[in-house]
Design an enzyme around this catalytic site. Structure first.
Site, short mmCIF file in Angstrom:
data_model
loop_
_atom_site.label_atom_id
_atom_site.label_comp_id
_atom_site.label_asym_id
_atom_site.label_seq_id
_atom_site.Cartn_x
_atom_site.Cartn_y
_atom_site.Cartn_z
N LEU A 66 0.87 -1.17 0.00
CA LEU A 66 0.00 0.00 0.00
C LEU A 66 0.91 1.23 0.00
O LEU A 66 1.98 1.21 0.60
CB LEU A 66 -0.89 0.03 1.25
CG LEU A 66 -1.93 -1.08 1.41
CD1 LEU A 66 -2.62 -0.95 2.77
CD2 LEU A 66 -2.95 -1.05 0.29
N ASP A 67 0.48 2.28 -0.67
CA ASP A 67 1.25 3.52 -0.65
C ASP A 67 1.40 4.01 0.80
O ASP A 67 0.58 3.69 1.67
CB ASP A 67 0.56 4.60 -1.46
CG ASP A 67 0.49 4.26 -2.95
OD1 ASP A 67 1.31 3.44 -3.40
OD2 ASP A 67 -0.39 4.82 -3.64
N LYS A 68 2.43 4.79 1.03
CA LYS A 68 2.72 5.29 2.38
C LYS A 68 1.48 5.88 3.04
O LYS A 68 1.19 5.59 4.21
CB LYS A 68 3.81 6.37 2.29
CG LYS A 68 4.09 7.08 3.61
CD LYS A 68 5.12 8.18 3.43
CE LYS A 68 5.33 8.95 4.73
NZ LYS A 68 6.31 10.05 4.58
N ARG A 118 -5.25 5.66 -7.63
CA ARG A 118 -5.05 7.11 -7.68
C ARG A 118 -4.97 7.59 -9.13
O ARG A 118 -5.58 8.61 -9.49
CB ARG A 118 -3.80 7.47 -6.91
CG ARG A 118 -3.85 7.08 -5.44
CD ARG A 118 -2.48 7.09 -4.78
NE ARG A 118 -1.94 8.44 -4.71
CZ ARG A 118 -0.70 8.69 -4.32
NH1 ARG A 118 0.13 7.71 -3.99
NH2 ARG A 118 -0.28 9.95 -4.26
#
Length: 326
Positions: free
Chosen positions: A141-143, A240
């Site tokens: 998962l992205d930060k 995104r």
């Protein structure tokens, strides 16, 4: 700690059309995401990665239909140190560990984030994970995305989860709060690759890797929509990029999104919340897969992230205020 060989790694993969013409190290990194690119480059240099039964260099190009065979030794990595970082464990057994990752936690070390990551935390929580590639991390998962991540605790579980991910058999559902009022759900099929001018960003590009995202409307608010999003593929920044491509960027996404757009005449509290929301409003809420050992289907669901919930409450209040006849 010095590195010690723990197991032989053997993989057989084929180059598809999306990777035709790519460098060998780039192609094998895409086909075997469970291993770091630096590790794969070392194996290529050592002659442990063969293309059509012949050794190649990292920079050599591969083509559709090429057969890649990896026959290498997997060693314990001493480059990632164990660090005492709290983990929110949702489920654990002998093969799997499922966690709820908070926003702000990087998944594994990279440029700019040498430590303080989930991988560092996992090595402290379960030191035996040092024998598993990337401490058992098979997806990311992205930060600033929160939510569910599954970790493999054994090499057999690692292989099973990677195969399920590659076969698109892992179910991943997210909650996404976007700017704009989405009329109806749908399916986004648009290839994702590196942005042609801004190398730190991804984009919808003609020669990217195939990417499919499904979404449906859960709730509409003034100027905003809450979506349920499901991934069919798992490209970097896919949700995104795809939602921005539809002109419905995520609230708080300062990389792909636009400036906050509070509804005209809305309450000051909502204006402040939208303008200061510190991350993309994206939360991995549900995860489903086949258990690597028992073969049983398993699914986990967690509550919505508290910061997104607080923002939704303000949007609900604004919606109610707008319909109040008084």
């Amino acid at each position: 700690m010095s590195a010690n060989v723990v197991e032989i790694v053997q993989r057989h993969v084929a180059v598809d059309a999306t990777l035709a013409g790519a460098r060998l190290d780039q192609a094998v990194a895409a086909l075997l995401p469970e291993f770091s690119r630096s590790r794969l480059q070392q194996w290529i240099d050592a002659g442990q990665v063969l293309v059509n039964d012949a050794p190649r260099r990292c920079r050599d190009k591969v083509w559709r239909g090429d057969a890649i065979r990896v026959d290498a030794q997997l060693a314990v990595s001493d480059t990632c140190i164990a660090q005492d970082i709290a983990l929110n464990v949702v489920y654990e057994d002998a093969a799997l560990l499922v966690i709820n990752k908070p926003a702000g936690l990087v998944v594994h070390p990279a440029a700019g984030n040498p430590d303080g990551t989930l991988q560092n935390a996992l090595l402290h929580y379960a030191p035996a994970l040092a024998t598993i590639p990337r401490a058992g991390i098979v997806h990311r998962l992205d930060k600033d995305t929160s939510g569910l991540l599954v970790i493999a605790k054994t090499l057999a579980a690692h292989r099973s989860l990677v195969e399920q991910l590659q076969a698109r058999e892992v179910h991943r559902e997210y909650r996404a709060l976007v700017i704009g009022e989405v009329v109806a759900g749908g399916r986004i099929e648009a290839s994702v690759g590196r942005h042609p001018a801004q190398r730190l960003r991804m984009a919808v590009v003609a020669h990217g890797r195939p990417a499919v995202t499904h979404y449906r409307v859960l709730a509409r608010f003034p100027g905003h929509t809450l979506l349920a999003v499901e991934l069919e593929t798992g490209r970097t920044h896919q949700i995104r990029v795809h939602l921005t491509h539809l002109h419905f960027p995520l609230v708080g996404d300062h990389v792909y999104g636009s400036r906050p757009r509070p509804p005209k005449g809305c309450a000051p509290a909502l204006i402040a919340a939208l303008q200061t929301f510190p991350r993309q409003a994206l939360h991995a809420i549900r995860l489903g897969l086949t258990h690597p050992t028992s073969g049983e289907p398993m699914q986990w669901e967690i509550p919505q992230a508290t910061d997104i919930t607080a923002l939704l409450e303000l949007l609900q209040q604004e919606a109610a205020r707008g319909t109040d006849p008084t």
